[in-house]
Motif scaffolding. Sequence first.
Motif, short mmCIF file in Angstrom:
data_model
loop_
_atom_site.label_atom_id
_atom_site.label_comp_id
_atom_site.label_asym_id
_atom_site.label_seq_id
_atom_site.Cartn_x
_atom_site.Cartn_y
_atom_site.Cartn_z
N GLU A 32 26.34 -21.99 -84.08
CA GLU A 32 26.25 -22.46 -82.69
C GLU A 32 27.59 -22.94 -82.17
O GLU A 32 27.94 -22.69 -81.02
CB GLU A 32 25.19 -23.56 -82.59
CG GLU A 32 23.79 -23.02 -82.80
CD GLU A 32 22.74 -24.08 -82.56
OE1 GLU A 32 21.63 -23.91 -83.06
OE2 GLU A 32 23.02 -25.05 -81.87
N LEU A 36 29.74 -21.31 -79.12
CA LEU A 36 30.26 -22.14 -78.02
C LEU A 36 31.73 -21.81 -77.75
O LEU A 36 32.13 -21.62 -76.61
CB LEU A 36 30.11 -23.62 -78.37
CG LEU A 36 30.83 -24.61 -77.44
CD1 LEU A 36 30.26 -24.53 -76.05
CD2 LEU A 36 30.73 -26.02 -77.98
N ARG A 40 33.35 -19.94 -74.46
CA ARG A 40 34.43 -20.55 -73.68
C ARG A 40 35.64 -19.62 -73.62
O ARG A 40 36.36 -19.58 -72.62
CB ARG A 40 34.81 -21.89 -74.33
CG ARG A 40 35.55 -22.83 -73.40
CD ARG A 40 34.74 -23.13 -72.16
NE ARG A 40 35.40 -24.12 -71.33
CZ ARG A 40 35.12 -24.33 -70.06
NH1 ARG A 40 34.19 -23.62 -69.48
NH2 ARG A 40 35.75 -25.24 -69.38
N LEU A 51 37.41 -29.97 -75.17
CA LEU A 51 36.25 -29.28 -75.71
C LEU A 51 36.49 -28.87 -77.15
O LEU A 51 35.65 -29.06 -78.02
CB LEU A 51 35.93 -28.06 -74.85
CG LEU A 51 34.78 -27.17 -75.33
CD1 LEU A 51 33.48 -27.96 -75.38
CD2 LEU A 51 34.63 -25.96 -74.44
N VAL A 55 34.49 -30.14 -80.51
CA VAL A 55 33.86 -29.19 -81.42
C VAL A 55 34.31 -29.42 -82.84
O VAL A 55 33.52 -29.50 -83.78
CB VAL A 55 34.18 -27.74 -81.00
CG1 VAL A 55 33.78 -26.75 -82.09
CG2 VAL A 55 33.45 -27.39 -79.71
N TYR A 71 27.43 -32.48 -77.05
CA TYR A 71 26.44 -32.13 -76.03
C TYR A 71 26.90 -32.57 -74.64
O TYR A 71 26.71 -31.84 -73.65
CB TYR A 71 25.09 -32.77 -76.35
CG TYR A 71 24.06 -32.56 -75.28
CD1 TYR A 71 23.36 -31.36 -75.20
CD2 TYR A 71 23.83 -33.52 -74.31
CE1 TYR A 71 22.43 -31.14 -74.20
CE2 TYR A 71 22.91 -33.31 -73.31
CZ TYR A 71 22.22 -32.12 -73.26
OH TYR A 71 21.31 -31.91 -72.25
N VAL A 74 29.17 -29.86 -73.46
CA VAL A 74 28.49 -28.59 -73.24
C VAL A 74 27.60 -28.66 -72.00
O VAL A 74 27.47 -27.68 -71.24
CB VAL A 74 27.64 -28.20 -74.47
CG1 VAL A 74 26.88 -26.90 -74.23
CG2 VAL A 74 28.52 -28.06 -75.70
N MET A 77 28.97 -27.43 -68.70
CA MET A 77 29.31 -26.02 -68.52
C MET A 77 28.29 -25.35 -67.60
O MET A 77 27.13 -25.76 -67.55
CB MET A 77 29.38 -25.33 -69.88
CG MET A 77 30.48 -25.88 -70.76
SD MET A 77 30.51 -25.15 -72.42
CE MET A 77 30.98 -23.45 -72.02
N GLN A 82 23.24 -22.95 -73.27
CA GLN A 82 23.90 -23.46 -74.47
C GLN A 82 23.57 -24.93 -74.70
O GLN A 82 23.32 -25.35 -75.83
CB GLN A 82 25.41 -23.26 -74.36
CG GLN A 82 25.83 -21.81 -74.36
CD GLN A 82 27.33 -21.66 -74.39
OE1 GLN A 82 28.03 -22.46 -75.02
NE2 GLN A 82 27.85 -20.65 -73.70
N ALA A 83 23.55 -25.69 -73.62
CA ALA A 83 23.21 -27.11 -73.74
C ALA A 83 21.77 -27.27 -74.20
O ALA A 83 21.47 -28.11 -75.06
CB ALA A 83 23.43 -27.82 -72.40
N LEU A 86 21.55 -26.44 -77.90
CA LEU A 86 22.13 -27.50 -78.72
C LEU A 86 21.20 -28.71 -78.78
O LEU A 86 21.00 -29.31 -79.85
CB LEU A 86 23.49 -27.90 -78.16
CG LEU A 86 24.23 -29.03 -78.92
CD1 LEU A 86 24.41 -28.68 -80.39
CD2 LEU A 86 25.58 -29.30 -78.26
#
Length: 211
Positions: A32, A36, A40, A51, A55, A71, A74, A77, A82-83, A86
């Motif tokens: 994951e 991400l 990006r 970011l 990560v 989170y 994310v 974004m 994606q959020a 997660l």
Amino acid sequence: AAREVGLLTALSGPAAVREYLGLIAAQIADPEARALVLARAQADKPVSPYLLAVVQAALRSAAAARWLGLYSVVAQMPDKRQADALLARLGKLYPDDPGVVTLLVRQAVNDHHWEQAEARLSAREASVGKTYLSNRLRAEIALASNQPNQARALLEQQQATGMFDAESWFLLGAVRAGLGDNTGARVAYERAATVKPDYPAVHDRLHQLYH
């Protein structure tokens, strides 16, 4: 890595940044987090060095706070999938963490899934028992589902225990304002500002009440 991305952005432009992020992603084992970074890398907007830093920090630690920090980034974004993915994972990894439960309940409330929100909260209570968080989140559910009197009763019940944080005061202010009690709302918002002076939403509400 964040410093290198900043230099690449300044010297070589987005294309070099995307290539560099692709190389970073190839070294990340977590699928994951890798997805991400790759997402990006494909974005048209400039890459945030913060970011990348978040990560990498999240990958170095299994603590819920690290993942919640990831989170929060994310969630800003454009692609909310994606959020959501997660947050779903966090719900499985840390089902009893108060920060994770709060996010899950609020997500369900925002989607008008009242029963799901209640189920999330009840599952945590079955595991760790009722806490100060229980009444506040249940009051949020009640207020969002157009039950302001129930929300006020829950918050006042919690207030009697002496465990009342700034968010609880803010929520009580919103409930009282919704019920037409502007004086009571002002008192609650002022208490929230006292407990947490750096609370922009509280000052916005007070400004609305005073003007």
